[in-house]
Write an enzyme that holds these catalytic residues in place. Structure first.
Site, mmCIF file in Angstrom:
data_model
loop_
_atom_site.group_PDB
_atom_site.id
_atom_site.type_symbol
_atom_site.label_atom_id
_atom_site.label_comp_id
_atom_site.label_asym_id
_atom_site.label_seq_id
_atom_site.Cartn_x
_atom_site.Cartn_y
_atom_site.Cartn_z
ATOM 1 N N HIS A 119 61.860 78.237 19.177
ATOM 2 C CA HIS A 119 62.900 79.425 19.872
ATOM 3 C C HIS A 119 63.009 80.532 18.971
ATOM 4 O O HIS A 119 62.782 80.575 17.837
ATOM 5 C CB HIS A 119 64.463 78.544 19.778
ATOM 6 C CG HIS A 119 65.479 79.245 20.424
ATOM 7 N ND1 HIS A 119 66.341 80.073 19.741
ATOM 8 C CD2 HIS A 119 65.980 79.089 21.646
ATOM 9 C CE1 HIS A 119 67.137 80.702 20.699
ATOM 10 N NE2 HIS A 119 67.120 79.968 21.813
ATOM 11 N N ASP A 196 64.498 72.729 13.061
ATOM 12 C CA ASP A 196 65.471 72.998 14.077
ATOM 13 C C ASP A 196 65.853 71.927 14.888
ATOM 14 O O ASP A 196 65.062 71.768 15.957
ATOM 15 C CB ASP A 196 64.901 74.475 14.575
ATOM 16 C CG ASP A 196 65.730 74.989 15.761
ATOM 17 O OD1 ASP A 196 66.765 74.297 16.062
ATOM 18 O OD2 ASP A 196 65.248 75.680 16.375
ATOM 19 N N LYS A 222 75.868 72.731 21.908
ATOM 20 C CA LYS A 222 75.079 71.961 22.381
ATOM 21 C C LYS A 222 75.433 70.508 22.334
ATOM 22 O O LYS A 222 74.688 69.729 22.967
ATOM 23 C CB LYS A 222 73.729 72.303 22.040
ATOM 24 C CG LYS A 222 73.260 73.803 22.278
ATOM 25 C CD LYS A 222 71.905 73.912 21.811
ATOM 26 C CE LYS A 222 71.185 75.321 21.755
ATOM 27 N NZ LYS A 222 71.054 76.132 22.986
ATOM 28 N N CYS A 362 64.367 82.141 25.394
ATOM 29 C CA CYS A 362 64.138 82.761 23.969
ATOM 30 C C CYS A 362 62.955 82.139 23.222
ATOM 31 O O CYS A 362 62.968 81.703 22.371
ATOM 32 C CB CYS A 362 65.499 82.183 23.197
ATOM 33 S SG CYS A 362 67.201 82.968 23.925
HETATM 34 N N1 PLP Z 1 66.741 76.517 18.291
HETATM 35 C C1 PLP Z 1 66.587 75.836 19.567
HETATM 36 C C2 PLP Z 1 65.502 74.833 19.742
HETATM 37 C C3 PLP Z 1 67.477 76.105 20.639
HETATM 38 O O1 PLP Z 1 67.281 75.820 21.845
HETATM 39 C C4 PLP Z 1 68.468 77.157 20.486
HETATM 40 C C5 PLP Z 1 69.379 77.579 21.755
HETATM 41 O O2 PLP Z 1 68.937 77.419 22.613
HETATM 42 C C6 PLP Z 1 68.700 77.649 19.145
HETATM 43 C C7 PLP Z 1 67.830 77.269 18.342
HETATM 44 C C8 PLP Z 1 69.761 78.551 18.921
HETATM 45 O O3 PLP Z 1 70.827 77.954 19.030
HETATM 46 P P1 PLP Z 1 72.368 78.766 19.079
HETATM 47 O O4 PLP Z 1 72.139 79.944 20.075
HETATM 48 O O5 PLP Z 1 73.276 77.870 19.380
HETATM 49 O O6 PLP Z 1 72.520 79.405 17.721
#
Ligand code: PLP
Length: 404
Positions: A119, A196, A222, A362
């Site tokens: 991401h 992550d 989430k 993203c």
């Molecule tokens: N990492 C992964 C794999 C994600 O799916 C997301 C959000 O979709 C994030 C990081 C970032 O999360 P946040 O926007 O809640 O900080």
């Protein structure tokens, strides 16, 4: 063990109040569980005060609630100590914290290994670190289905590697990363590992000690908790060695005009007033999730996703992204309909009461890897039912009729 999604759904006020909504965007945000909502309401009505600074009774109650949330989060992660849990605003903030604090210790000649399946939250901060500190980024090779190619780790994890930052599960393909060989390869060269966990943490308790990583980042929203809160877990040995990232109240030992000493973790990394009520909500959500029967819950969501995968595969002109097998796979299904833009698919599906996400998620480097501009993604939580899959499939047939 039998599991009744309709019963589970009753614990999610928004869904309980809207029986026609087919919410399949859980990888973006899960619905808020009533345990978290009740905890936040109770906290705001009875315990609201700043934390870790007041000495009056209300402030002490707020302190106790905040530290209880830390213990609940630590228990969900099987952390060795609650002091290994740093509250942040979410996974993005957690990863940026490491990129700054750990990144501060790196310079030219040092390497950070990551993958094209990340991401942007676990991608851009490392590019920014490259700009700031001159480190080299190396990319862990992907197999054709978007999974990490674990046979070629040594191409990216070299003796100069200082950190491997890798997703525990992809938000596009749902593929779960087998972290053990990555941790072993990193250890062999003395590198740290950040996982992550933004996609993984909501699918049941995590055991950070068994994973063997140094840092684990995730977001509350989430995991059926409030927005604006998440955590960075760091092994004590890893957190102790880090300088602070943000400076301000709460993170200090002693401040004089000449210099400042810093508090021990986790407070060293919690400058300023933290998201107190949100953390209380996160703790309550994780405590509630911890008590669930995850074998049955996971079997249920996997069954929904497997059925969707099978039925999608039979649709003409439909291309699935990611692995087809259900080994180490989260209930996240991404696909494209030939000749129809993902946004158009999502808009028409909305008319069927189906909420799915379309776009690059993203994860533009991964989209480039697959050679597509974007995809439609359906992602499941235990409150989803066969009726949600039925509605999505019926909606897709309508999309194909109208837009082809
Ligand atoms: N990492 C992964 C794999 C994600 O799916 C997301 C959000 O979709 C994030 C990081 C970032 O999360 P946040 O926007 O809640 O900080």
């Amino acid at each position: 063990m039998s599991f009744h999604p309709a019963e589970w759904r009753k614990h999610f006020p928004l869904l309980a109040n809207d029986s026609r909504l087919h919410y399949l965007d859980n990888a973006a945000t899960g619905q808020l569980c009533e345990a978290a909502l009740d905890a936040v309401t109770h906290h705001e009505l009875t315990h609201r005060a700043n934390v870790l600074r007041g000495t009056y009774r209300l402030a002490e109650l707020a302190d106790a609630a905040y530290e209880n949330a830390r213990r609940q989060t630590a228990a969900y992660l099987n952390a060795a100590s609650a002091d290994e849990v740093v509250f942040t605003s979410g996974a993005t903030a957690s990863i940026n914290l490491v990129a700054h604090a750990f990144g501060e210790t790196l310079g030219a000649g040092d390497e950070v290994a990551l993958s094209l399946a990340e991401h942007h939250s676990n991608f851009v901060p490392w590019q920014m670190l490259r700009e700031r500190r001159g480190v080299t980024l190396r990319f862990l090779p992907l197999a054709a289905d978007g999974r990490l190619d674990l046979n070629r780790l040594d191409e990216a994890i070299t003796p100069r590697c200082r950190l491997v930052a890798v997703t525990h599960a992809s938000n596009v393909t749902g593929a779960v990363t087998d972290l053990a060989p990555i941790v072993a390869a990193a250890r062999a060269v003395g590198a740290r590992v950040l996982a992550d966990g933004a996609q993984a943490a909501q699918h049941g308790p995590v055991d950070v000690q068994a994973l063997g990583v140094d840092f684990y980042a995730f977001s509350g929203h989430k995991a059926f908790a409030p927005t604006g809160v998440g955590a960075l877990w760091g092994a004590a040995r890893a957190l102790d060695a880090l300088p602070p990232f943000l400076g301000g109240g709460g993170m200090i030992g002693r401040v004089t005009a000449a210099e400042t000493s810093y508090a021990a973790p986790p407070r060293r990394f919690e400058a300023g007033t933290p998201p107190i009520a949100q953390a209380v909500g996160l703790g309550a959500a994780l405590d509630w999730l911890h008590a669930q029967s995850w074998l049955a819950l996971r079997a249920h969501t996997a069954q929904l996703a497997r059925r969707l995968l099978d039925e999608l595969a039979a649709l003409p002109g439909l291309a699935l992204l990611g692995p087809r097998d259900f080994q180490a796979r989260l209930p996240v299904v991404a696909f494209n309909l030939d000749g129809i833009h993902p946004h158009d698919v999502c808009q028409l599906l909305d008319q069927h009461g189906v909420a799915v996400r379309g776009g690059h998620h993203c994860a533009q480097p991964l989209m480039d890897f697959f050679g597509v501009p974007g995809a439609v993604r359906a992602s499941f939580a235990p409150y989803n039912t066969e009726a949600d899959v039925d509605a999505l499939l019926a909606g897709l047939k309508d999309v194909m009729k109208k837009l082809r």
